[in-house]
Design a protein around this motif. Structure first.
Motif, PDB file in Angstrom:
ATOM      1  N   GLU A   1     -75.458   0.918  11.434  1.00 42.21           N
ATOM      2  CA  GLU A   1     -76.435   1.989  10.702  1.00 42.21           C
ATOM      3  C   GLU A   1     -76.921   2.715  11.637  1.00 42.21           C
ATOM      4  OE1 GLU A   1     -76.223   3.118   7.875  1.00 42.21           O
ATOM      5  OE2 GLU A   1     -75.075   1.812   6.538  1.00 42.21           O
ATOM      6  N   PRO A   2     -77.444   3.836  12.011  1.00 39.92           N
ATOM      7  CA  PRO A   2     -76.615   4.925  11.061  1.00 39.92           C
ATOM      8  C   PRO A   2     -75.102   5.061  11.718  1.00 39.92           C
ATOM      9  CG  PRO A   2     -77.815   5.887  12.825  1.00 39.92           C
ATOM     10  CD  PRO A   2     -78.285   4.313  13.001  1.00 39.92           C
ATOM     11  N   TYR A   3     -74.742   4.643  12.600  1.00 40.76           N
ATOM     12  CA  TYR A   3     -73.341   4.656  13.161  1.00 40.76           C
ATOM     13  C   TYR A   3     -72.477   3.594  12.887  1.00 40.76           C
ATOM     14  CZ  TYR A   3     -75.606   8.799  15.067  1.00 40.76           C
ATOM     15  OH  TYR A   3     -76.336  10.010  15.363  1.00 40.76           O
ATOM     16  N   TYR A   4     -71.250   3.274  13.024  1.00 40.07           N
ATOM     17  CA  TYR A   4     -70.754   2.213  13.207  1.00 40.07           C
ATOM     18  C   TYR A   4     -70.540   2.086  14.887  1.00 40.07           C
ATOM     19  CZ  TYR A   4     -68.870   2.807   8.487  1.00 40.07           C
ATOM     20  OH  TYR A   4     -68.866   2.951   7.097  1.00 40.07           O
ATOM     21  N   VAL A   5     -70.979   1.172  15.594  1.00 37.14           N
ATOM     22  CA  VAL A   5     -70.884   1.109  16.883  1.00 37.14           C
ATOM     23  C   VAL A   5     -69.978  -0.044  17.145  1.00 37.14           C
ATOM     24  CG1 VAL A   5     -72.020   0.896  19.518  1.00 37.14           C
ATOM     25  CG2 VAL A   5     -73.132   2.259  17.456  1.00 37.14           C
ATOM     26  N   VAL A   6     -68.646   0.155  17.694  1.00 35.40           N
ATOM     27  CA  VAL A   6     -67.751  -1.150  17.860  1.00 35.40           C
ATOM     28  C   VAL A   6     -67.663  -1.224  19.409  1.00 35.40           C
ATOM     29  CG1 VAL A   6     -65.751  -1.989  16.768  1.00 35.40           C
ATOM     30  CG2 VAL A   6     -66.950  -0.450  15.179  1.00 35.40           C
ATOM     31  N   ASN A   7     -67.767  -2.441  19.482  1.00 34.70           N
ATOM     32  CA  ASN A   7     -67.343  -2.661  21.049  1.00 34.70           C
ATOM     33  C   ASN A   7     -65.940  -3.630  21.208  1.00 34.70           C
ATOM     34  OD1 ASN A   7     -68.015  -5.102  20.309  1.00 34.70           O
ATOM     35  ND2 ASN A   7     -70.008  -5.535  21.685  1.00 34.70           N
ATOM     36  N   ASN A   8     -65.361  -3.957  20.232  1.00 35.91           N
ATOM     37  CA  ASN A   8     -64.099  -4.468  20.178  1.00 35.91           C
ATOM     38  C   ASN A   8     -62.991  -3.490  19.964  1.00 35.91           C
ATOM     39  OD1 ASN A   8     -61.721  -6.001  20.069  1.00 35.91           O
ATOM     40  ND2 ASN A   8     -62.582  -7.588  18.605  1.00 35.91           N
ATOM     41  N   ILE A   9     -62.404  -3.120  20.946  1.00 35.40           N
ATOM     42  CA  ILE A   9     -61.468  -1.865  20.745  1.00 35.40           C
ATOM     43  C   ILE A   9     -60.169  -2.207  20.181  1.00 35.40           C
ATOM     44  CG2 ILE A   9     -59.983  -2.387  22.962  1.00 35.40           C
ATOM     45  CD1 ILE A   9     -61.275   1.086  21.693  1.00 35.40           C
ATOM     46  N   ASP A  10     -59.917  -3.344  19.922  1.00 33.95           N
ATOM     47  CA  ASP A  10     -58.832  -4.206  19.075  1.00 33.95           C
ATOM     48  C   ASP A  10     -59.317  -3.995  17.678  1.00 33.95           C
ATOM     49  OD1 ASP A  10     -57.527  -4.831  21.457  1.00 33.95           O
ATOM     50  OD2 ASP A  10     -58.147  -7.264  21.169  1.00 33.95           O
ATOM     51  N   TRP A  11     -60.363  -3.767  17.043  1.00 31.24           N
ATOM     52  CA  TRP A  11     -60.824  -3.368  15.884  1.00 31.24           C
ATOM     53  C   TRP A  11     -60.656  -2.078  15.399  1.00 31.24           C
ATOM     54  CZ3 TRP A  11     -65.644  -7.067  13.991  1.00 31.24           C
ATOM     55  CH2 TRP A  11     -65.095  -8.401  14.209  1.00 31.24           C
TER      56      TRP A  11
ATOM     57  N   VAL B   1     -51.708   3.802   6.294  1.00 30.02           N
ATOM     58  CA  VAL B   1     -51.596   2.673   6.943  1.00 30.02           C
ATOM     59  C   VAL B   1     -50.069   1.851   6.860  1.00 30.02           C
ATOM     60  CG1 VAL B   1     -53.940   2.123   6.356  1.00 30.02           C
ATOM     61  CG2 VAL B   1     -52.158   1.511   4.881  1.00 30.02           C
ATOM     62  N   PRO B   2     -49.952   1.174   7.824  1.00 31.80           N
ATOM     63  CA  PRO B   2     -48.368   0.608   7.903  1.00 31.80           C
ATOM     64  C   PRO B   2     -48.261  -0.304   6.543  1.00 31.80           C
ATOM     65  CG  PRO B   2     -49.762   0.072   9.825  1.00 31.80           C
ATOM     66  CD  PRO B   2     -50.591   0.658   9.223  1.00 31.80           C
TER      67      PRO B   2
ATOM     68  N   LYS C   1     -50.520  -2.728  20.299  1.00 31.65           N
ATOM     69  CA  LYS C   1     -51.886  -2.558  19.656  1.00 31.65           C
ATOM     70  C   LYS C   1     -51.840  -2.621  18.355  1.00 31.65           C
ATOM     71  CE  LYS C   1     -56.254   0.117  20.220  1.00 31.65           C
ATOM     72  NZ  LYS C   1     -56.714  -0.043  18.954  1.00 31.65           N
ATOM     73  N   GLU C   2     -50.802  -2.185  17.549  1.00 30.17           N
ATOM     74  CA  GLU C   2     -50.842  -2.097  16.211  1.00 30.17           C
ATOM     75  C   GLU C   2     -50.521  -3.468  15.777  1.00 30.17           C
ATOM     76  OE1 GLU C   2     -50.836   0.873  13.959  1.00 30.17           O
ATOM     77  OE2 GLU C   2     -51.315  -0.809  12.485  1.00 30.17           O
ATOM     78  N   LEU C   3     -49.996  -4.306  16.393  1.00 31.07           N
ATOM     79  CA  LEU C   3     -49.669  -5.708  16.165  1.00 31.07           C
ATOM     80  C   LEU C   3     -51.186  -6.433  16.180  1.00 31.07           C
ATOM     81  CD1 LEU C   3     -46.255  -6.099  17.917  1.00 31.07           C
ATOM     82  CD2 LEU C   3     -46.492  -5.853  15.547  1.00 31.07           C
TER      83      LEU C   3
ATOM     84  N   SER D   1     -36.344  -3.151  12.952  1.00 30.18           N
ATOM     85  CA  SER D   1     -37.316  -3.777  11.931  1.00 30.18           C
ATOM     86  C   SER D   1     -37.780  -5.050  12.329  1.00 30.18           C
ATOM     87  CB  SER D   1     -36.791  -3.712  10.718  1.00 30.18           C
ATOM     88  OG  SER D   1     -35.827  -4.934  10.457  1.00 30.18           O
ATOM     89  N   ARG D   2     -37.110  -5.876  13.128  1.00 28.98           N
ATOM     90  CA  ARG D   2     -37.605  -7.078  13.546  1.00 28.98           C
ATOM     91  C   ARG D   2     -38.544  -7.109  14.629  1.00 28.98           C
ATOM     92  NH1 ARG D   2     -32.733 -11.033  14.147  1.00 28.98           N
ATOM     93  NH2 ARG D   2     -34.606 -12.588  14.444  1.00 28.98           N
ATOM     94  N   LEU D   3     -38.729  -5.916  15.218  1.00 28.31           N
ATOM     95  CA  LEU D   3     -39.801  -5.877  16.208  1.00 28.31           C
ATOM     96  C   LEU D   3     -41.355  -5.615  15.466  1.00 28.31           C
ATOM     97  CD1 LEU D   3     -38.305  -3.422  19.147  1.00 28.31           C
ATOM     98  CD2 LEU D   3     -38.538  -6.020  19.015  1.00 28.31           C
ATOM     99  N   GLY D   4     -41.237  -5.247  14.595  1.00 27.85           N
ATOM    100  CA  GLY D   4     -42.477  -5.353  13.700  1.00 27.85           C
ATOM    101  C   GLY D   4     -43.307  -4.280  13.895  1.00 27.85           C
ATOM    102  N   LEU D   5     -42.631  -3.056  14.302  1.00 28.80           N
ATOM    103  CA  LEU D   5     -43.479  -1.878  14.531  1.00 28.80           C
ATOM    104  C   LEU D   5     -43.593  -0.845  13.519  1.00 28.80           C
ATOM    105  CD1 LEU D   5     -41.632  -1.471  17.965  1.00 28.80           C
ATOM    106  CD2 LEU D   5     -44.048  -2.428  17.641  1.00 28.80           C
ATOM    107  N   THR D   6     -44.281   0.136  13.524  1.00 28.06           N
ATOM    108  CA  THR D   6     -44.443   1.059  12.570  1.00 28.06           C
ATOM    109  C   THR D   6     -43.821   2.229  12.643  1.00 28.06           C
ATOM    110  OG1 THR D   6     -46.179   2.307  13.767  1.00 28.06           O
ATOM    111  CG2 THR D   6     -46.991   0.510  12.709  1.00 28.06           C
ATOM    112  N   ASP D   7     -43.532   2.875  11.545  1.00 26.06           N
ATOM    113  CA  ASP D   7     -42.667   4.142  11.481  1.00 26.06           C
ATOM    114  C   ASP D   7     -43.085   5.228  12.533  1.00 26.06           C
ATOM    115  OD1 ASP D   7     -41.474   3.094   9.368  1.00 26.06           O
ATOM    116  OD2 ASP D   7     -41.993   4.375   7.898  1.00 26.06           O
TER     117      ASP D   7
END
Ligand SMILES: [Zn+2]
Length: 961
Positions: free
Chosen positions: A853-863, A920-921, A732-734, A213-219
């Motif tokens: 609009e009309p799509y979400y175009v997201v260029n930051n893959i971290d998001w 979601v975590p 990536k989750e972190l 659990s101390r590594l902060g990862l998800t199930d």
């Protein structure tokens, strides 16, 4: 003198008559080592003893021997006794060394008390106080029992009163040093246990651990790693030759035998001695041994579904998925550490520098131009820029490797290195250990794209097996093969199994050899007569038969050939030909195999259209193609059509599963219905998947308990099968959480209650998904002719994304419609995938998207963080397949997640879709408590769920005094 002399003496020792229970003198596994067996009537079985001269260049005068044994029958006291013999061996020849060990062992076994007295001369501990302690134990019966155990001797040996203690002054110092090092580890948050006893050291094996659990990862990440949230990540360390000084440690070479390390897991903070010993002995000498061991206990091995729950709490289990870290620890770690400390480099830069030195001299490559000094300077500059690693949990943000000797700890630096590698395992090649530069980071360790690494990974047993997946996740396996098939058959594939030595068929072959074969097929009898006979073939082999009854010109690929073709499996051989069964067949110039309409005909029709003619004219002349050509050598269209044919030879998943569960321990590679090349292809298809895909709820008609499954997205029709879906490295989750936190920090500080994320669909043609799950979500979509800028395209409305995915909207809205695009699907699939759509969580900062609009175009893959994969399936074939649904994650009902009303996720007919909180975590609710279900906030579990644990580790055995 030196090695040559050693070899000569070893040969002489083999000839000599040493007797005294010594047999099978032989060279050891590393240079300057010798092994032999020692037998004694009081020993249950022969003792295998290994002797290594660490200073072979100065043999015999300056030799420095260490001894160890891996035999099960060696009890603690024998191990201790052997360790204590080392100082007496310097300057002796191989023969003398062996004779001396055997003589002393015999004395020890026959009269342990005497040996004890004898050893007193080494002792420096306060003798009188120790004697007092023994006196107190005089009447303690338990103590005697323990001794019997410790010796591991057969009954008949007189019980002795105490462990023989052989304490050498020098080692006493080393114990202090070890204690000092472990204290630093505990301060840094690592728990430490001493397992078993060894004189001169704090324990036979040191177990260092932290709770997962101390590594902060998800199930989800825990589950893909085969861990439960209660598990500890544990590093075992053993120093058979005594605890080294830092200076000695830094000079160790890759074949060192001074320490052994093994990374694994344990539910308890202290592992049992037997499980720790066996884990260490499995990896003790070389990678070769480790590979053998893996063949026995690979994660892909068949285990009863509940095996996990029966595992004893204190059993140490190696993490085979991370064997490459164990290998690195045992072989290259000292050199890496030395290089880091010499030049002040990061782990990565040190590794690059080492590679330059070992490989660079032979490679004429731009990467190797420039001097080492230049490389070091560049690396240091790069380090400066990347100084911060904000996404690592606190325990991993520590580095420690560059500490001064007074504050440096060998075990701590190994543990921190292991943990960092673990969480970033997908950033490194599991074969060459180098940082993967291709850019994509998956969920699991994998190999870089160098052909050598690919080949080694798949051929040497490093890659996990696939039996476990076929037994436990048959639907996911079907999905992976289906994605592959759609990708090759529509020419959309980007990742091809090259570098594996995969052999396939090649049509040129037969056109030139046509006249020599004289093969006549009798389809009604499933029989081919060949002038050359069938004996050069193998039973189980896949062959491709092409109708050769009329003259044909050159064709681009075997699939554009205008006459009938079939892929068949050889079932019997004789001198005149072979019998076969049909795996797939193609009619006319159709590139797609004849497709089964219903489940009943999933195995191919029993008669081919050629049958009538076969009977009439006494057979059809055919060309016979074998899997004889390296796939790497074929150019694109031929390569793809060959792979399409090969995939048709993969048996239905349900059949493979039946074979495996019929007898526990079965390997798929031993199945006569699967030839080696098809197996290799299947292995690659499953293992190279870099995303986490888990069937998330029962398929149609498979709901087990009658209640609506809590993990299902409410509002999705049942012909959309739901999978959990995660992409990117565990880090990536972190990163996603970090981005979320920094985006909303100010609003939270103002006591506002923002919706930190929104959900969106990502549709792509089904032929693209093979690549998407190995790389990342598709970026720009120029092929659709309406580009709204660079980035990942997502949509809040399923209808919009589904139209991208090659499926028309009417299909989305009518659940019962069987999709009309069967020609893209793998013929043996029970899913009959018609379309696939990802459901992603996106940071709710729409004004910073490329467009919203009309799509979400997201260029930051971290998001963007993938959460679900929905696959449009044929509900009938799945229901009839009988494939069981196996629940892999057990997450309780947390209710539905509150979504931003302005950007609510929409499903078929643009109706709202509810996402469960379990999607979601749980970490989310700590950051945004107003989104949390009430019971989590009020419940008693709260503290347990959310505490990160104390910052100090636990001193399990009080070794710090
Ligand atoms: Zn590699």
């Amino acid at each position: 003198m030196g090695y040559k002399q050693f070899v000569a003496d070893l040969r002489a020792a083999k000839e000599a008559d040493i007797d005294a229970g010594v047999t099978e003198i032989r060279p050891g596994e590393s240079e300057g080592s010798v092994s032999f067996n020692y037998t004694h009537q009081k020993l249950v079985s022969p003792l295998e003893i290994h002797v290594l001269d660490q200073n072979i260049d100065e043999y015999p005068e300056g030799s420095s021997f260490i001894l160890f044994t891996a035999s099960d029958c060696a009890g603690d006291s024998i191990v201790s006794f052997l360790s204590g013999l080392t100082p007496k061996l310097t300057g002796k020849s191989v023969q003398e060394v062996i004779a001396s060990i055997a003589r002393d062992l015999t004395t020890f076994i026959e009269n342990p008390d005497e040996s004890q007295e004898h050893s007193d001369e080494f002792e420096v501990a306060d003798h009188s106080s120790q004697s007092d302690a023994w006196d107190e134990d005089d009447d303690d019966e338990d103590y005697e029992d323990q001794d019997d155990d410790a010796f591991g001797l057969s009954a008949g040996l007189p019980p002795t009163r105490q462990e023989p203690e052989i304490i050498i002054p020098l080692w006493q110092d080393k114990t202090d040093r070890q204690r000092h090092d472990l204290a630093l580890a505990i301060d840094a948050g690592i728990s430490v246990a001493a397992v078993g006893d060894r004189s001169g050291q704090l324990g036979e094996i040191i177990a260092m651990s932290i709770n997962i659990s101390r590594l902060g990862l998800t199930d989800d990440i825990h589950s893909i790693w085969g861990l439960r949230s209660s598990d500890h990540i544990m590093l075992l360390l053993q120093f058979p030759a005594g605890y080294p000084s830092l200076a000695d440690f830094l000079t160790l070479q890759s074949h060192q035998a001074v320490y052994r390390a093994r990374l694994g897991k344990c539910a308890s903070i202290k592992p049992s001695l037997s499980s720790a010993r066996s884990a260490l002995s499995a990896s003790q000498y070389s990678h070769k041994t480790e590979t053998n061991d893996m063949h026995q206990v690979l994660p892909g091995e068949i285990q009863p579904p509940d095996a996990d729950h029966q595992v004893k709490d204190d059993k140490f289990t190696p993490l085979h998925l991370f064997n490459s870290i164990t290998t690195l620890l045992n072989q290259e770690f000292p050199a890496l550490l030395r290089t880091r400390r010499e030049h002040g480099l990061s782990w990565d830069s040190a590794q690059e520098l080492l590679l330059r030195r070992t490989e660079g001299a032979h490679v004429r490559d731009a990467n190797y131009s420039g001097s080492d000094a230049q490389h070091i300077a560049d690396a240091l500059e790069k380090n400066q820029k990347q100084q911060q690693t904000p996404n690592l949990p606190p325990i991993l943000a520590q580095d420690h490797a560059l500490e001064d000797e007074a504050t440096f700890s060998i075990p701590l630096s190994m543990m921190l290195f292991s943990l960092r590698r673990l969480i970033q395992s997908s950033k490194y090649c599991a074969s060459c250990h180098q940082r993967v530069t291709d850019g994509f980071e998956g969920m699991k360790p994998y190999v870089c794209s160098r052909p050598l690494c690919m080949d080694q990974y798949f051929s040497s047993g490093m890659a996990p097996g696939i039996e476990h997946d076929i037994i436990n996740s048959p639907v996911v396996v079907d999905l992976l093969i289906s994605f592959f098939f759609s990708a090759v058959s529509t020419l959309k594939i980007r990742e091809v199994p090259k570098g594996l030595g995969l052999l396939t068929l090649y049509s040129e072959d037969l056109i030139s050899y046509h006249d020599d074969l004289h093969a006549i097929a009798y389809f009604a009898d499933r029989r081919v007569q060949m002038k050359t006979g069938g004996t050069q073939l193998r039973v189980g082999e896949r062959l491709f038969l092409m109708d050769a009854s009329s003259e044909t010109g050159p064709y681009a690929t075997i699939l554009s050939y205008p006459l009938s073709r079939c892929l068949c499996r050889v079932t019997a051989l004789d001198l005149e030909g072979f019998n076969f069964e049909i795996c797939a067949f193609w009619k006319g110039s159709s590139a797609m195999p004849e497709h089964p309409i219903t489940h009943q005909s999933l195995s191919f029709p029993t008669t081919s259209p050629d049958d009538t003619r076969s009977r009439r004219d006494g057979g059809t002349p055919v060309r016979v193609l074998r899997y004889h050509h390296l796939i790497d050598d074929l150019e694109t269209p031929r390569c793809y059509s060959s792979l399409t044919v090969m995939a048709c030879g993969i048996p239905p998943v349900s059949e493979m599963r039946e074979f495996l569960i019929a007898k526990p321990g079965r390997r798929l590679s031993s199945w006569e219905k699967l030839d080696h090349q098809t197996y290799k292809l299947l292995h690659w298809i499953i293992v190279s998947n870099q995303s986490l895909i888990i069937q998330d709820n029962p398929g149609p008609g498979q709901s087990t308990d009658g209640e609506a499954p809590s993990t299902r997205l409410m509002g999705m029709p049942e012909n959309w099968m739901q999978f959990r879906f995660l992409q990117g490295s565990p880090e990536k989750e972190l990163t996603f959480q970090q981005e979320m936190k920094s985006s909303f920090e100010e609003q939270l500080a103002r006591r506002e209650k923002p919706f930190p994320t929104i959900f969106g669909w990502h549709g792509s043609h089904v032929g693209n998904w093979h690549s998407i799950i190995r790389t990342t979500l598709d970026h720009i979509k120029i092929e659709h002719g309406r580009s709204f800028g660079n980035g990942v395209y997502l949509s809040k409305d399923l209808s919009t994304s589904a139209s991208y995915s090659g499926l028309n909207v009417t299909m989305v809205t009518s659940p019962d419609l069987v999709h009309p695009l069967p020609f893209f699907t793998w013929p043996h699939s029970v899913l009959q995938v018609g379309s696939a759509v990802g459901c992603c969580e996106i940071i709710n900062q729409t004004d910073q998207f490329v467009t919203a609009e009309p799509y979400y175009v997201v260029n930051n893959i971290d998001w963007i963080q993938c959460r679900y994969l929905f696959v449009h399936i044929n509900v009938h074939t799945l229901a009839e397949s009988g494939l069981p649904f196996l629940q892999q994650t057990s997450r309780g009902s947390l209710g539905k997640l509150r979504q931003d009303p302005a950007r609510h996720l929409l499903g078929p007919q643009s109706k709202p879709i509810d996402v469960p909180r379990s999607g979601v975590p749980i970490e989310r609710f700590r950051m945004f408590p107003y989104l949390a279900p009430r019971w989590i906030l009020d419940g008693e579990n709260k503290s347990e769920e959310w505490t990160v644990g104390s910052s100090k580790g636990v001193d399990v055995d009080g070794i710090l005094g």
